[in-house]
Scaffold this motif. Sequence first.
Motif, mmCIF file in Angstrom:
data_model
loop_
_atom_site.group_PDB
_atom_site.id
_atom_site.type_symbol
_atom_site.label_atom_id
_atom_site.label_comp_id
_atom_site.label_asym_id
_atom_site.label_seq_id
_atom_site.Cartn_x
_atom_site.Cartn_y
_atom_site.Cartn_z
ATOM 1 N N SER A 1 30.183 44.269 30.735
ATOM 2 C CA SER A 1 30.271 44.316 32.308
ATOM 3 C C SER A 1 31.449 43.681 32.795
ATOM 4 C CB SER A 1 28.907 44.193 32.920
ATOM 5 O OG SER A 1 27.860 44.804 32.440
ATOM 6 N N ARG A 2 31.727 44.213 33.881
ATOM 7 C CA ARG A 2 32.923 43.440 34.468
ATOM 8 C C ARG A 2 32.078 42.157 35.161
ATOM 9 N NH1 ARG A 2 37.722 46.263 35.252
ATOM 10 N NH2 ARG A 2 37.483 48.484 34.505
ATOM 11 N N PRO A 3 33.118 41.346 35.646
ATOM 12 C CA PRO A 3 32.561 40.182 36.476
ATOM 13 C C PRO A 3 31.809 40.445 37.786
ATOM 14 C CG PRO A 3 34.815 40.203 36.862
ATOM 15 C CD PRO A 3 34.753 41.155 35.660
ATOM 16 N N GLU A 4 31.040 39.547 38.365
ATOM 17 C CA GLU A 4 30.199 39.973 39.418
ATOM 18 C C GLU A 4 30.836 40.596 40.592
ATOM 19 O OE1 GLU A 4 27.760 36.649 40.534
ATOM 20 O OE2 GLU A 4 26.624 36.516 38.484
ATOM 21 N N THR A 5 32.275 40.392 40.849
ATOM 22 C CA THR A 5 32.963 40.802 41.707
ATOM 23 C C THR A 5 33.187 41.940 41.785
ATOM 24 O OG1 THR A 5 34.998 40.167 40.698
ATOM 25 C CG2 THR A 5 34.347 38.476 42.334
ATOM 26 N N CYS A 6 32.709 42.838 40.639
ATOM 27 C CA CYS A 6 32.983 44.378 40.683
ATOM 28 C C CYS A 6 32.099 45.191 41.961
ATOM 29 C CB CYS A 6 32.375 44.909 39.228
ATOM 30 S SG CYS A 6 30.756 44.618 39.066
ATOM 31 N N MET A 7 31.169 44.490 42.309
ATOM 32 C CA MET A 7 30.405 44.852 43.556
ATOM 33 C C MET A 7 31.349 45.410 44.710
ATOM 34 S SD MET A 7 27.352 45.496 42.391
ATOM 35 C CE MET A 7 26.300 45.679 44.382
ATOM 36 N N LEU A 8 32.213 44.072 44.965
ATOM 37 C CA LEU A 8 32.934 44.389 46.128
ATOM 38 C C LEU A 8 34.278 45.449 45.784
ATOM 39 C CD1 LEU A 8 33.397 40.668 47.135
ATOM 40 C CD2 LEU A 8 32.219 42.552 48.282
ATOM 41 N N LEU A 9 34.694 45.564 44.593
ATOM 42 C CA LEU A 9 35.804 46.299 44.130
ATOM 43 C C LEU A 9 35.180 47.650 43.799
ATOM 44 C CD1 LEU A 9 37.304 43.602 41.696
ATOM 45 C CD2 LEU A 9 38.109 44.538 43.761
ATOM 46 N N GLU A 10 33.960 48.047 43.864
ATOM 47 C CA GLU A 10 33.487 49.256 43.437
ATOM 48 C C GLU A 10 33.725 49.805 42.029
ATOM 49 O OE1 GLU A 10 34.499 52.022 46.577
ATOM 50 O OE2 GLU A 10 33.397 51.079 48.080
ATOM 51 N N ARG B 1 44.785 40.504 36.952
ATOM 52 C CA ARG B 1 43.396 41.206 36.721
ATOM 53 C C ARG B 1 42.346 40.198 36.938
ATOM 54 N NH1 ARG B 1 43.836 46.084 37.909
ATOM 55 N NH2 ARG B 1 41.971 46.684 36.800
ATOM 56 N N VAL B 2 42.507 38.822 36.713
ATOM 57 C CA VAL B 2 41.364 37.734 36.825
ATOM 58 C C VAL B 2 41.479 37.444 38.359
ATOM 59 C CG1 VAL B 2 40.694 35.445 36.074
ATOM 60 C CG2 VAL B 2 41.666 36.983 34.518
ATOM 61 N N TYR B 3 42.762 37.200 38.556
ATOM 62 C CA TYR B 3 42.736 36.756 40.283
ATOM 63 C C TYR B 3 42.146 37.911 41.078
ATOM 64 C CZ TYR B 3 44.693 35.004 44.750
ATOM 65 O OH TYR B 3 44.676 34.355 45.706
ATOM 66 N N LEU B 4 42.050 39.045 40.927
ATOM 67 C CA LEU B 4 41.627 40.251 41.847
ATOM 68 C C LEU B 4 40.170 40.216 41.550
ATOM 69 C CD1 LEU B 4 44.716 42.517 41.847
ATOM 70 C CD2 LEU B 4 44.123 40.834 43.706
ATOM 71 N N GLY B 5 39.719 39.823 40.703
ATOM 72 C CA GLY B 5 38.439 39.992 40.259
ATOM 73 C C GLY B 5 37.925 41.190 39.369
ATOM 74 N N TYR B 6 38.968 41.792 38.643
ATOM 75 C CA TYR B 6 38.508 43.038 38.015
ATOM 76 C C TYR B 6 38.151 42.589 36.606
ATOM 77 C CZ TYR B 6 40.651 46.175 41.433
ATOM 78 O OH TYR B 6 40.808 46.774 42.572
ATOM 79 N N HIS B 7 38.526 41.441 35.984
ATOM 80 C CA HIS B 7 38.257 41.053 34.623
ATOM 81 C C HIS B 7 37.884 39.692 34.496
ATOM 82 C CE1 HIS B 7 39.180 44.800 32.694
ATOM 83 N NE2 HIS B 7 40.073 45.065 33.083
ATOM 84 N N THR B 8 37.287 39.142 33.299
ATOM 85 C CA THR B 8 36.983 37.684 33.269
ATOM 86 C C THR B 8 38.444 37.396 32.446
ATOM 87 O OG1 THR B 8 35.974 38.282 30.905
ATOM 88 C CG2 THR B 8 34.627 38.159 33.091
ATOM 89 N N VAL B 9 38.364 35.942 32.062
ATOM 90 C CA VAL B 9 39.416 35.654 31.460
ATOM 91 C C VAL B 9 39.356 35.813 29.893
ATOM 92 C CG1 VAL B 9 40.421 33.240 30.299
ATOM 93 C CG2 VAL B 9 39.736 33.600 32.883
ATOM 94 N N ALA B 10 38.003 36.053 29.384
ATOM 95 C CA ALA B 10 38.048 36.428 27.982
ATOM 96 C C ALA B 10 38.383 38.018 27.963
ATOM 97 C CB ALA B 10 36.616 36.247 27.575
ATOM 98 N N GLN B 11 37.931 38.922 28.764
ATOM 99 C CA GLN B 11 38.503 40.271 28.783
ATOM 100 C C GLN B 11 39.983 40.297 28.772
ATOM 101 O OE1 GLN B 11 36.130 41.643 32.164
ATOM 102 N NE2 GLN B 11 34.402 41.662 31.064
ATOM 103 N N VAL B 12 40.734 39.584 29.412
ATOM 104 C CA VAL B 12 42.171 39.982 29.763
ATOM 105 C C VAL B 12 42.842 39.389 28.316
ATOM 106 C CG1 VAL B 12 42.696 40.009 32.236
ATOM 107 C CG2 VAL B 12 42.568 37.892 31.136
ATOM 108 N N PHE B 13 42.300 38.205 27.829
ATOM 109 C CA PHE B 13 42.778 37.598 26.662
ATOM 110 C C PHE B 13 42.468 38.684 25.400
ATOM 111 C CE2 PHE B 13 43.314 33.507 28.663
ATOM 112 C CZ PHE B 13 44.592 33.201 28.021
#
Length: 224
Positions: A77-86, A142-154
């Motif tokens: 799953s994406r981070p919890e901010t995915c709710m706001l980002l749809e 991608r981390v700053y905007l809330g689309y991914h976690t640090v682990a996901q972008v690395f």
Amino acid sequence: MTTPLLKAVTLTHVRYQKGDRLGHFLAWVSLIPVFISLGGFISHFVFRRELQGIFFALGLLISQFINEVIKKSVQQSRPETCMLLEMCDSHGWPSSHSQYMFFFAVYYTLLMYKGIGLAGVRKKFTVGFIPWSVALLTMYSRVYLGYHTVAQVFAGATLGIALGALWFWVVNSMLICYFPAIEESTIGRMLYIKDSSHIPDVLKFEYDNARAAREKLACKCATD
């Protein structure tokens, strides 16, 4: 009668907090893979028809296909901010944006240092530095905007580097042997497909030839 659920096309659907100037900037940075694909490689094919560029683009497509296969297999799953980002209906590991940009950066850098298209150590360092800076900015965005976690972008960056290096080796150690045959094929001749890998500095080569052609035309006009 129930109303069907609607889903937006997310190709350029990048959200940031209103009034956040850094977020606004990083939202545009996050769209760089789209600009490279639509603006860079399409215009390259229309105007250049270089086999190196065509196989570069093909490698990026293969990389993104692999990314989708892994995402659907792992289903992280994406981070919890995915709710706001749809964006909660899509998976986050590994980040496709990071994978795309780091594939692009490593392949482009290897092209430069192999001497394809650009000569001079200073030129290579300057031009080679740009894609890595953009790749790091994209990863951060991608981390700053809330689309991914640090682990996901690395994870995306690591996979992009590995696939970029592997594809460069495949193209320039194996497939390059078939470039002359592609050039001489019916489709190659019809579409003016060419390979300039053997020219150390393509920009200077084309510049010198353009000047020589202009001087030849000027001499012809003077004699007429």
